[in-house]
Every structure is written in C-alpha cells, then in structure tokens.
Design an enzyme around this catalytic site. Sequence first.
Site, PDB file in Angstrom:
ATOM      1  N   CYS A   2       0.888  -1.134   0.071  1.00 51.60           N
ATOM      2  CA  CYS A   2      -0.133   0.033   0.060  1.00 51.60           C
ATOM      3  C   CYS A   2       1.004   1.178  -0.082  1.00 51.60           C
ATOM      4  O   CYS A   2       2.132   1.341   0.293  1.00 51.60           O
ATOM      5  CB  CYS A   2      -0.945   0.199   1.253  1.00 51.60           C
ATOM      6  SG  CYS A   2      -2.168  -1.489   1.389  1.00 51.60           S
ATOM      7  N   GLY A  31      -0.067   0.630  -5.041  1.00 47.66           N
ATOM      8  CA  GLY A  31      -1.474   0.006  -5.179  1.00 47.66           C
ATOM      9  C   GLY A  31      -2.491   0.443  -5.870  1.00 47.66           C
ATOM     10  O   GLY A  31      -2.797   1.672  -6.052  1.00 47.66           O
ATOM     11  N   ASN A 105       0.328   0.568   6.005  1.00 46.13           N
ATOM     12  CA  ASN A 105       0.837  -0.332   4.966  1.00 46.13           C
ATOM     13  C   ASN A 105       1.705  -1.576   5.635  1.00 46.13           C
ATOM     14  O   ASN A 105       2.629  -1.275   6.573  1.00 46.13           O
ATOM     15  CB  ASN A 105       1.928   0.514   4.121  1.00 46.13           C
ATOM     16  CG  ASN A 105       2.740  -0.158   3.050  1.00 46.13           C
ATOM     17  OD1 ASN A 105       2.417  -1.402   2.726  1.00 46.13           O
ATOM     18  ND2 ASN A 105       3.935   0.327   2.827  1.00 46.13           N
ATOM     19  N   GLY A 106       1.407  -2.584   5.435  1.00 46.29           N
ATOM     20  CA  GLY A 106       2.169  -3.794   5.822  1.00 46.29           C
ATOM     21  C   GLY A 106       1.102  -4.994   6.036  1.00 46.29           C
ATOM     22  O   GLY A 106       0.111  -5.190   5.473  1.00 46.29           O
ATOM     23  N   TYR A 262      11.896  -3.567  -6.363  1.00 42.66           N
ATOM     24  CA  TYR A 262      10.496  -3.559  -7.256  1.00 42.66           C
ATOM     25  C   TYR A 262       9.727  -2.399  -6.945  1.00 42.66           C
ATOM     26  O   TYR A 262       9.235  -1.617  -7.877  1.00 42.66           O
ATOM     27  CB  TYR A 262       9.977  -4.900  -7.349  1.00 42.66           C
ATOM     28  CG  TYR A 262       8.586  -4.832  -7.876  1.00 42.66           C
ATOM     29  CD1 TYR A 262       8.602  -4.917  -9.326  1.00 42.66           C
ATOM     30  CD2 TYR A 262       7.419  -4.585  -7.306  1.00 42.66           C
ATOM     31  CE1 TYR A 262       7.618  -4.915 -10.263  1.00 42.66           C
ATOM     32  CE2 TYR A 262       6.355  -4.533  -8.002  1.00 42.66           C
ATOM     33  CZ  TYR A 262       6.206  -4.955  -9.488  1.00 42.66           C
ATOM     34  OH  TYR A 262       5.197  -4.837 -10.298  1.00 42.66           O
ATOM     35  N   ASP A 371      15.189  -8.239 -15.852  1.00 43.56           N
ATOM     36  CA  ASP A 371      14.027  -7.778 -15.177  1.00 43.56           C
ATOM     37  C   ASP A 371      14.250  -7.612 -13.715  1.00 43.56           C
ATOM     38  O   ASP A 371      15.283  -8.063 -13.183  1.00 43.56           O
ATOM     39  CB  ASP A 371      12.581  -9.010 -15.388  1.00 43.56           C
ATOM     40  CG  ASP A 371      11.476  -8.171 -15.194  1.00 43.56           C
ATOM     41  OD1 ASP A 371      11.285  -6.948 -14.665  1.00 43.56           O
ATOM     42  OD2 ASP A 371      10.345  -9.047 -15.440  1.00 43.56           O
ATOM     43  N   ASP A 372      13.494  -7.003 -13.075  1.00 45.60           N
ATOM     44  CA  ASP A 372      13.775  -6.784 -11.376  1.00 45.60           C
ATOM     45  C   ASP A 372      13.706  -8.235 -10.712  1.00 45.60           C
ATOM     46  O   ASP A 372      14.705  -8.136  -9.706  1.00 45.60           O
ATOM     47  CB  ASP A 372      12.925  -5.887 -10.952  1.00 45.60           C
ATOM     48  CG  ASP A 372      11.281  -6.056 -11.193  1.00 45.60           C
ATOM     49  OD1 ASP A 372      10.891  -7.155 -10.599  1.00 45.60           O
ATOM     50  OD2 ASP A 372      10.927  -5.472 -11.999  1.00 45.60           O
TER      51      ASP A 372
END
Length: 508
Positions: A2, A31, A105-106, A262, A371-372
């Site tokens: 988030c 998000g 967030n978490g 990312y 790519d990451d």
Amino acid sequence: MCGISALLLADSSQAAVSDLLESLGLLQHRGQDAAGIVTCGHKGRLFQCKGNGMVRDVFTPQRLMALTGSMGVAHVRYPTAGTPADSEAQPFYVNSPYGIVMGHNGNITNDSELRHFLDYDAHRHINTDSDSELLLNIFANNLQKTGKFRINEQDIFTAIQGLYNECRGAYAVTAMLAGFGIIGFRDPHGIRPLVFGRRKSSSGKGYDYMFASESVVLDALDFTDVEDVLPGEVVIVSKYAVTRRRLVVEDQITPCIFEHVYFARPDSTIDGIPVYNARLDMGVKLAHKVRQEMGDSMDIDVVIPVPDTSRAAALQLSHELGLPYREGFNKNRYVGRTFIMPGQEMRRKNVRRKLNAMATEFKGLNVLLVDDSIVRGTTSQEIIQMARDVGARKVYFASAAPAIRYPNVYGIDMPSMKELVASDRDDSEVAAAIGADRVFFQDLGDLIDSCRKFNPKIKTFDTSVFDGKYVTRDVTQEYLQKLEDRRSDGAKQKKGADADVLGLHNYK
C-alpha cells in the site's frame, strides 16, 4: 502493498485535499486496487471518499469538493489480507474514542490472536477481514483506557507503546485524531517505509507537515527537511507542536529489500538509500554473475530491459559487459502493474496489452532480457515468447533479484508458495519453465551489498522471500499454511466482494 500519506496544514482555512490527492497519484504504483481520503474540518467533522479503483476513477471533482478541512489521511491499496471488497478500502475510521482515522501499509502476523482479543476481551466490533482494522482498534482500545475527556501527546505515546507490545508483523501507519492532529509510526523492525517533512505555509505563518510512504511525494510537493520515521518511532503533529519519541529500539533494523528491487519509485530515497543508485549497483553485480557463468561462451548481442523497474540495472549491466543497450519493448502506460493484478489469466492477458515487442531490436539476435525479479513466471514467460515471436534467435533472462522461493508475510501479496515458479526448481528448471535459453539470478549477498553500501548503518534487510528467514521470529508453519490457503488465485476467486458492508458515509 500500500501507499499512505497524511497532511496537516498550518493555515486551518486552507484545504488539504489537493495535496493528498496528488500524493496518491505519486504513490499509485504501490496499490491499484482501491484508494481513499479522509479529511478533518471545522469542529472535528470528518469527510470521506474511498472505493475500489485507480485514483483517477475514485475521486471525481464533485467528490473532491466535499472533502473539506486542513488535515487528512490518504491511502492506495492492494490487498495483502482480507478481501478486495469496497468496504476494505482505506483509510479506516472508528468513532470511539475521539474519532480516529488510520491508513496502514504492511501485514500483521498475529491477526487471529488480535481478533480474538478484540472480540472476547475488548468487546470491539470488527467489521471486515482486514488486519488494518485490527490495528486501528488496538490503538483505539489503548486510547480508551485513559478515560479522559481530552488526551495529550503522552497518552498517544502510551497507547502506541501498548500497540507495539500487542501487534507483530510489519506496519507503517499514518493516523489522524479528529480536531487534534496527525500521527506517523513504524514497526520496531522498520520493515515498511515512512518519511516525514515540512514546508513553509503559503500563508507565511508556520509550517505544513506531511507523512508519506516514499520521499518522492514530499519532493514533488515542495517539502523540505525530509527524513525517515525511525523504526519503533512515533511522530505526533498537532496544531501546536511536533513531538517525537522512539519507543522501541531493536538490535538491528531490517527494512524490506524488495522495496529497492521493485516497489519503490527510482526517484525515492528510503532509509537513506537512493533507490536508483541501488538498482544501478544491482546491474553491476548482475553483470559479474553473467560473465562468471557464461565465460568464453558469451554470445549475447544486446541487452534489453523489461520496463520499467529494471531499466537502471539493465543499463549498468550493459555498460559493465560492453554490450549495446536497447529499448526493445514499448509500454502502454495505461495498463496496471501485472504483478499486483488479481488472477493468473488476467495477468497473462495484460502482459501483451501492456508491452509490445519491436522486431527491429530482436530479429536474428541473441538477447539478454533484464527484469527486476521473477515471481510467478507468468510475465517472464509471455515476454520471452514475445521476443521469440519477433525473431530473437536466443533469449537469455537475468533477474536483478535472487530466486523468490518463499511467501512474503510483511505486506507484499506474493502468491502462494506453490505458485512461485522458483519454489521447487533450480535455475535450469526455471529457465525451462519460462521458456528461456538460460536464466541468471542475482546472488543474495550481492543484492544486500548493493543496498547496504549507501547506508552502512543498515547491517541486514528483510530477505525472507529469498531465504525463508522471517525477521519477526514469530512465523510458524501453521501460519504459512494459513497464508498459503488464502493467497492462491483459486482461493481469492471464491471470496465475494461484499459492497454492502457499512462504513463512514462515502460522498458520491
């Protein structure tokens, strides 16, 4: 995963909503499932708009006009616990005590224990499956214990100290007390990011204060003196003062390294680490890995990134290997990030809607795609096939992160373990599964060094998705199995989105 923010303006006659809206646009990458803003106006009146969808879809001009007040909390969400129901869009609100709004967030790892406590002991009703609502009610229950008509900063510190004792897992939180001010705090391990800054009020009197998940928000909105909220630290901003206190100090802080791989924007700085610079160094170390493994058989003609996150690593890798760097994929920027899209089939379809391979950069060449990371392998498989479809002779694939073999329990909605392409495969088997001629993964030690070199005070990171070591030391096999059962695509599709669950009045 988030994105969160909170704002308090020095001039109470001004509206916070425009800056809060802009903060969500800058955090949209964190998000895309839901978005919400709650503001506080005259006499502590709260105003809300939230719902499922992108920021641009949730907030119409009419809805924004209704969000009055000089302070507020904002949130963008991709669900890691609970369901994608409209009722679980954040911020959450509880009226007692004092009127509290919270964005989180978490992910809380002892959610079952907390749910039981709130029901049987605290007698607080929990209306959704979201762990964020649990966090809010634990805080509210602790504040309720003061029994006071009006609270002060010490009461808030005491309540959050209790929350630290009761809640385990990862949490970066922004909160607002009606008529009082805004609050920001992080879990003791610092797993999820949160920054804090100030700017001169446009009225010329005092400062505006803001919290956000990433520093890019504060930079774009002209805030200065930007710093991280420390792990275990609480920062309280009222109309009269800024008060901060570090309530818990762990032996080691362990921020999530996947933020740098990312999630975070490259123009953000998290825990003193510039994300872009860390990704450049990931490219240097990945180049060494490719050279070491290919040796004299190196036959790569060109390096091509998978946009957007891997560009910095791919650019530096090509420089280290002395190979040309080309943009081989054109990206449709109006399709969301496939990793955080719900449903495997939707992710597959959206890869080709999102990217278009340019034949001139592939035809007849041996290409190294960078790519990451490789998660499910869905995106990687489709991209490799696209490269072959336009004429690539060989397709090698390099990941700036190590192989992801374990689920994340700290706020990233990784798929179930059996859906991770590398969970039970070695490198050659992963290559076969995604259709690559060869695959290269970053070494974990090199990834850690790429981030740690910019802030030597951080000795280690949360790297649980790579090594299965969970820093909170409370993650059991039973918990992982429960997570496995609810995170699979099949389980998610069985959950109905209950749009009729009651919440704070939502402006239409």
